[in-house]
Scaffold this motif. Structure first.
Motif, PDB file in Angstrom:
ATOM      1  N   UNK A  14      41.246  14.402 -25.036  1.00  0.00           N
ATOM      2  CA  UNK A  14      42.376  14.019 -24.182  1.00  0.00           C
ATOM      3  C   UNK A  14      43.296  13.037 -24.906  1.00  0.00           C
ATOM      4  N   UNK A  15      42.705  12.137 -25.695  1.00  0.00           N
ATOM      5  CA  UNK A  15      43.509  11.211 -26.488  1.00  0.00           C
ATOM      6  C   UNK A  15      44.333  11.969 -27.525  1.00  0.00           C
ATOM      7  N   UNK A  16      43.728  12.958 -28.165  1.00  0.00           N
ATOM      8  CA  UNK A  16      44.464  13.759 -29.151  1.00  0.00           C
ATOM      9  C   UNK A  16      45.619  14.497 -28.497  1.00  0.00           C
ATOM     10  N   UNK A  17      45.403  15.013 -27.305  1.00  0.00           N
ATOM     11  CA  UNK A  17      46.467  15.700 -26.580  1.00  0.00           C
ATOM     12  C   UNK A  17      47.591  14.724 -26.217  1.00  0.00           C
ATOM     13  N   UNK A  18      47.233  13.535 -25.751  1.00  0.00           N
ATOM     14  CA  UNK A  18      48.247  12.527 -25.416  1.00  0.00           C
ATOM     15  C   UNK A  18      49.018  12.133 -26.664  1.00  0.00           C
ATOM     16  N   UNK A  67      45.432   4.864 -17.127  1.00  0.00           N
ATOM     17  CA  UNK A  67      44.294   4.989 -18.043  1.00  0.00           C
ATOM     18  C   UNK A  67      44.017   6.449 -18.372  1.00  0.00           C
ATOM     19  N   UNK A  68      44.014   7.272 -17.352  1.00  0.00           N
ATOM     20  CA  UNK A  68      43.654   8.673 -17.554  1.00  0.00           C
ATOM     21  C   UNK A  68      44.698   9.445 -18.355  1.00  0.00           C
ATOM     22  N   UNK A  69      45.951   8.962 -18.400  1.00  0.00           N
ATOM     23  CA  UNK A  69      46.952   9.663 -19.211  1.00  0.00           C
ATOM     24  C   UNK A  69      46.615   9.572 -20.698  1.00  0.00           C
ATOM     25  N   UNK A  70      45.793   8.594 -21.097  1.00  0.00           N
ATOM     26  CA  UNK A  70      45.360   8.448 -22.486  1.00  0.00           C
ATOM     27  C   UNK A  70      43.937   8.948 -22.699  1.00  0.00           C
ATOM     28  N   UNK A  71      43.293   9.443 -21.662  1.00  0.00           N
ATOM     29  CA  UNK A  71      41.907   9.883 -21.774  1.00  0.00           C
ATOM     30  C   UNK A  71      40.920   8.734 -21.672  1.00  0.00           C
ATOM     31  N   UNK A  72      41.357   7.573 -21.186  1.00  0.00           N
ATOM     32  CA  UNK A  72      40.494   6.395 -21.050  1.00  0.00           C
ATOM     33  C   UNK A  72      39.611   6.583 -19.821  1.00  0.00           C
ATOM     34  N   UNK A  73      38.561   7.361 -20.000  1.00  0.00           N
ATOM     35  CA  UNK A  73      37.696   7.778 -18.904  1.00  0.00           C
ATOM     36  C   UNK A  73      36.957   6.633 -18.224  1.00  0.00           C
ATOM     37  N   UNK A  74      36.376   5.718 -19.010  1.00  0.00           N
ATOM     38  CA  UNK A  74      35.582   4.643 -18.399  1.00  0.00           C
ATOM     39  C   UNK A  74      36.466   3.718 -17.571  1.00  0.00           C
ATOM     40  N   UNK A  75      37.584   3.281 -18.140  1.00  0.00           N
ATOM     41  CA  UNK A  75      38.495   2.403 -17.421  1.00  0.00           C
ATOM     42  C   UNK A  75      39.048   3.100 -16.178  1.00  0.00           C
ATOM     43  N   UNK A  76      39.406   4.366 -16.323  1.00  0.00           N
ATOM     44  CA  UNK A  76      39.894   5.136 -15.181  1.00  0.00           C
ATOM     45  C   UNK A  76      38.839   5.276 -14.098  1.00  0.00           C
ATOM     46  N   UNK A  77      37.591   5.465 -14.506  1.00  0.00           N
ATOM     47  CA  UNK A  77      36.498   5.586 -13.541  1.00  0.00           C
ATOM     48  C   UNK A  77      36.225   4.296 -12.793  1.00  0.00           C
ATOM     49  N   UNK A  78      36.277   3.178 -13.520  1.00  0.00           N
ATOM     50  CA  UNK A  78      36.074   1.882 -12.872  1.00  0.00           C
ATOM     51  C   UNK A  78      37.196   1.625 -11.870  1.00  0.00           C
ATOM     52  N   UNK A  79      38.429   1.873 -12.297  1.00  0.00           N
ATOM     53  CA  UNK A  79      39.576   1.668 -11.397  1.00  0.00           C
ATOM     54  C   UNK A  79      39.482   2.592 -10.183  1.00  0.00           C
ATOM     55  N   UNK A  80      39.039   3.828 -10.403  1.00  0.00           N
ATOM     56  CA  UNK A  80      38.896   4.761  -9.278  1.00  0.00           C
ATOM     57  C   UNK A  80      37.831   4.280  -8.295  1.00  0.00           C
ATOM     58  N   UNK A  81      36.719   3.757  -8.799  1.00  0.00           N
ATOM     59  CA  UNK A  81      35.678   3.223  -7.908  1.00  0.00           C
ATOM     60  C   UNK A  81      36.223   2.077  -7.072  1.00  0.00           C
ATOM     61  N   UNK A  82      36.985   1.200  -7.716  1.00  0.00           N
ATOM     62  CA  UNK A  82      37.580   0.078  -6.989  1.00  0.00           C
ATOM     63  C   UNK A  82      38.544   0.590  -5.924  1.00  0.00           C
ATOM     64  N   UNK A  83      39.392   1.543  -6.315  1.00  0.00           N
ATOM     65  CA  UNK A  83      40.370   2.091  -5.370  1.00  0.00           C
ATOM     66  C   UNK A  83      39.687   2.729  -4.163  1.00  0.00           C
ATOM     67  N   UNK A  84      38.718   3.602  -4.411  1.00  0.00           N
ATOM     68  CA  UNK A  84      38.053   4.314  -3.314  1.00  0.00           C
ATOM     69  C   UNK A  84      37.307   3.352  -2.389  1.00  0.00           C
ATOM     70  N   UNK A  85      36.615   2.384  -2.998  1.00  0.00           N
ATOM     71  CA  UNK A  85      35.880   1.414  -2.180  1.00  0.00           C
ATOM     72  C   UNK A  85      36.837   0.548  -1.384  1.00  0.00           C
ATOM     73  N   UNK A  86      37.924   0.127  -2.011  1.00  0.00           N
ATOM     74  CA  UNK A  86      38.909  -0.698  -1.305  1.00  0.00           C
ATOM     75  C   UNK A  86      39.520   0.078  -0.135  1.00  0.00           C
ATOM     76  N   UNK A  87      39.817   1.352  -0.332  1.00  0.00           N
ATOM     77  CA  UNK A  87      40.357   2.172   0.769  1.00  0.00           C
ATOM     78  C   UNK A  87      39.359   2.250   1.931  1.00  0.00           C
TER      79      UNK A  87
END
Length: 154
Positions: A14-18, A67-87
């Motif tokens: 994903x990083x190579x594609x970006x 994060x995900x636009x660069x393929x930063x999977x771990x950071x994107x996953x952590x942010x997604x967990x925070x977002x979903x839990x906060x919602x």
């Protein structure tokens, strides 16, 4: 240890594609990511400290997408967990205390991810490689009519 550490820091394909899409502009876009990411993390940390789940949703969502636009999977996953839990906390009128572990990991993961992405960015002035499947094709041109949105005029 959190399950997030099982996720690769960055998906290399994903990083190579970006990198192929952004070309030399990747360094500039990473600068925006650095600023926006730091702002989002500060907002998430402040909201967590105040127990304000609603104030965590938008910065977590923003950080996830950037994060995900660069393929930063771990950071994107952590942010997604925070977002979903906060919602969920907003809907159930709960304090977001259960994302304390993710909030604590966020800044370190961001710094590690940013360092990796910046080392992978092409130097400024590097031409963008052709997009796969588009080699030899002519660029799309548009008519000379003025651009309008919505209904056609005249």
């Amino acid at each position: 240890m959190s399950f997030h550490y099982e996720t690769p820091l960055v998906d290399q394909s994903e990083l190579a594609q970006a990198r192929a899409v952004m070309g030399a502009g990747m360094a500039r876009i990473l600068g925006y990511f650095r600023e926006d990411g730091a702002r989002s993390i500060r907002a998430i940390e402040e909201a967590f400290t105040q127990g304000n789940a609603a104030a965590m949703v938008i910065p977590a969502h923003t950080l996830k997408g950037e994060s995900l636009q660069f393929g930063a999977r771990r950071l994107g996953g952590i942010a997604e967990s925070i977002e979903q839990t906060a919602r969920r906390c907003v809907e159930q009128r709960l304090a977001p205390s259960e994302v304390g572990g993710e909030v604590a990991m966020l800044r370190g993961c961001f710094n590690e991810t940013l360092a990796l992405l910046e080392s992978a960015a092409p130097p400024s002035g590097t031409p963008r490689p052709p997009m796969p499947g588009l080699a030899g094709t002519r660029p799309v041109t548009f008519g000379t009519a003025p651009r309008t949105f919505g209904r056609r005029t005249g």
